[in-house]
Design an enzyme around this catalytic site. Structure first.
Site, PDB file in Angstrom:
ATOM      1  N   GLU A  86      33.888  70.960  13.106  1.00 37.31           N
ATOM      2  CA  GLU A  86      32.742  70.998  14.030  1.00 37.31           C
ATOM      3  C   GLU A  86      32.031  72.345  13.878  1.00 37.31           C
ATOM      4  OE1 GLU A  86      31.026  68.881  16.193  1.00 37.31           O
ATOM      5  OE2 GLU A  86      29.781  70.678  16.203  1.00 37.31           O
ATOM      6  N   GLY A  90      32.158  67.585  21.022  1.00 40.57           N
ATOM      7  CA  GLY A  90      31.597  66.457  21.789  1.00 40.57           C
ATOM      8  C   GLY A  90      30.194  66.080  21.338  1.00 40.57           C
ATOM      9  N   GLY A  91      29.522  66.981  20.604  1.00 38.94           N
ATOM     10  CA  GLY A  91      28.223  66.631  20.019  1.00 38.94           C
ATOM     11  C   GLY A  91      27.120  66.417  21.035  1.00 38.94           C
ATOM     12  N   THR A  92      26.161  65.591  20.655  1.00 37.82           N
ATOM     13  CA  THR A  92      24.926  65.406  21.425  1.00 37.82           C
ATOM     14  C   THR A  92      25.181  64.853  22.817  1.00 37.82           C
ATOM     15  OG1 THR A  92      23.840  64.900  19.325  1.00 37.82           O
ATOM     16  CG2 THR A  92      22.633  64.350  21.325  1.00 37.82           C
ATOM     17  N   CYS A  93      25.907  63.752  22.901  1.00 35.60           N
ATOM     18  CA  CYS A  93      26.086  63.064  24.189  1.00 35.60           C
ATOM     19  C   CYS A  93      26.630  64.018  25.237  1.00 35.60           C
ATOM     20  CB  CYS A  93      27.028  61.871  24.004  1.00 35.60           C
ATOM     21  SG  CYS A  93      27.352  60.995  25.536  1.00 35.60           S
ATOM     22  N   HIS A 122      28.673  38.537  47.013  1.00 39.99           N
ATOM     23  CA  HIS A 122      27.474  38.761  47.817  1.00 39.99           C
ATOM     24  C   HIS A 122      27.646  40.041  48.631  1.00 39.99           C
ATOM     25  CE1 HIS A 122      24.054  38.071  50.409  1.00 39.99           C
ATOM     26  NE2 HIS A 122      24.845  38.345  51.440  1.00 39.99           N
TER      27      HIS A 122
END
Ligand SMILES: Cc1cc2nc3c(=O)[nH]c(=O)nc-3n(C[C@H](O)[C@H](O)[C@H](O)COP(=O)(O)OP(=O)(O)OC[C@H]3O[C@@H](n4cnc5c(N)ncnc54)[C@H](O)[C@@H]3O)c2cc1C
Length: 457
Positions: free
Chosen positions: A33, A38-41, A439
């Site tokens: 990395e 964790g990158g973009t998200c 409901h």
């Protein structure tokens, strides 16, 4: 040279799970990395933006207190605290990913920029690593369009938006699609003036026209200015702020603001990966070309997530991981062509989408039925005083299977899964009509709506 069974480049939404899977199978794996785990998200995409969406929603509801029977008096935004909340959400996930990987036996975590040296070797820092299998999960970044004035004016993108701890006086958002619209509504609800500038004749041009129109009305109802048909967008300095040239068919030829956010698409992180040394083919936009099981043209190298151009979502990247892992470890020959398109636009109310759009159905030649129902007739929406939007469902007249659906309305991002799962089951829509739903929910109206199907002309 260190040798591994597998090398994974990038810790986005596919890489970490794949690394853990290799490690659990007793294989040695190196995961590399270059920035944040964790990158973009995790860092600049879903998690921080949805945290901001939640803050903006809370403010919106508070402002409408009178409608619900309460009064909170003078309300002020504290952007620093909103940012701190967002940062905490990202940090929680980022740290979780990093600790998970570092704590995984057989998994070597390396921080640095990876570049292919050959089809089975990768250089990182001062070292060359070798592996039998290499998985690319490098994601993408905000595109910088070549528009006049781009080098003269400071601009924001989805990453730098994460750092601002002040309220822009007037935010001009260039790009009326998914990323731009989310930021537009967030900052309008925080209290900024907001103008959205879109080149095309409508917002979110990939969606059906009725969805574009309804989203336009939702945003305009919150006093977000929308400028469509902005054919020749340019940037220039203006009184300490920025003027966005539009050349629109109607209205002022420029939109003047204090800050500009560029949200005009994304580009894959493949230009600095040494792909040419490995002979890995990309298309003309730089996306890595893969087959139905995510393998590149080079045997032993796969590409997962946004960098392969087969999806631009966290769930498509994670699904890529599942496909690769099931093919490799479970002899389960899953393919990307098996998956059904699904995503959400997180304005409020959200848009949940699955399957084909109106235009795709027309092109497909299916004999289709359609049912459309306004959210104002859905009791739960009325009770919540959130009646904007509609539900639209397409069904194949011959097989009775659901072809596609859009739920623009409260809970739309969740309720859409009722339809999506029936699509995966390849079951007729009539099973929904025989199910007893809870409901009061939005989902309980799906059987009623499906009872109103008529020919789609
Ligand atoms: C503002 C915004 C909001 C979004 N909201 C949503 C949403 O609500 N829902 C959703 O599903 N999707 C959303 N997305 C899209 C989603 O974030 C991405 O589709 C997803 O993160 C892609 O993951 P990935 O696995 O392809 O790679 P990424 O998460 O982009 O990770 C790639 C990683 O690789 C690393 N890397 C790149 N090159 C190298 C290299 N050469 N060497 C080493 N490491 C490298 C990068 O640093 C990065 O950490 C959003 C995106 C944006 C921009």
């Amino acid at each position: 040279m260190r040798h591994f069974d597998a090398i994974i480049i990038g810790t986005g939404q596919a890489g970490p799970s794949l690394a853990a899977r290799f490690a659990a199978a007793g294989k040695t794996v190196a995961i590399i990395e270059r920035k944040k785990f964790g990158g973009t998200c995790v860092n600049t995409g879903c998690i921080p933006t949805k945290t901001l969406v939640a803050s903006a929603y809370a403010m919106h509801v508070a402002r409408r207190g009178g409608e619900y029977g309460f009064c909170i008096g003078d309300m002020r935004v504290d952007i620093k605290r909103i940012k701190a909340r967002k940062d905490a959400a990202s940090a929680r996930s980022r740290t979780g990913v990093e600790e998970w990987l570092r704590g995984t036996r057989n998994c070597t975590v390396i921080q640095g920029h990876a570049r292919f040296q050959s089809k089975n070797t990768v250089a990182v820092n001062d070292e060359v690593l070798e592996a039998d299998k290499i998985y690319i999960n490098v994601g993408g970044r905000a595109s910088v369009p070549d528009m006049p004035g781009i080098h003269d004016v400071p601009f924001l993108n989805n990453s730098s938006m994460m750092d601002i701890d002040f309220l822009p006086g007037h935010l001009v958002v260039v790009g009326g699609s998914y990323v731009g619209l989310e930021f537009a509504q967030i900052y309008r609800r925080f209290g900024s003036e907001v103008t959205v500038v879109e080149m095309g004749p409508r917002l979110i041009g990939r969606e059906d026209e009725d969805i574009s129109q309804a989203v336009l009305e939702i945003l305009q109802a919150e006093d977000i200015h929308i400028r469509l048909n902005a054919k020749c967008i340019s940037l220039a300095k203006h009184n300490g702020g920025v003027a966005v040239g539009l050349a629109c068919e109607e209205g002022s030829p420029e939109a003047v603001g204090t800050h500009v956010l560029l949200a005009v698409g994304r580009s894959p992180n493949t230009n600095d990966l040494g792909l040419e040394r490995a002979g890995i083919a990309t298309d003309h936009r730089g996306y890595i070309i893969v087959d139905d099981q995510l393998q590149t043209n080079v045997p032993g190298v796969w590409a997962l997530g946004d960098c392969n151009g087969h999806g631009a979502f966290t769930h498509t990247s994670y699904n890529d991981y599942e496909i690769v892992a099931d093919n490799l470890f479970n002899a389960d020959h899953r393919r990307i062509s098996d998956r059904i398109q699904a995503y959400a636009l997180y304005i409020d109310p959200p848009l949940g989408r699955c399957g084909m759009t109106d235009a795709e159905i027309r092109k497909s030649g299916h004999r289709a039925l359609i049912a459309k129902y306004p959210m104002s007739k859905v009791t739960r929406a009325y009770e919540k005083a959130e009646t904007q939007g509609f539900i639209k469902i397409f069904v194949d007249a011959d097989t009775k299977q659901i072809l596609g659906a859009a739920i623009l309305g409260t809970g739309g991002d969740e309720v859409i899964h009722v339809l999506l799962d029936v699509m995966y089951a390849k079951a007729p829509y009539t099973v929904i009509q025989r199910a007893m739903h809870i409901h009061p929910t939005v989902a309980e109206f799906l059987p009623t709506i499906l009872g109103k199907l008529e020919p789609f002309a």
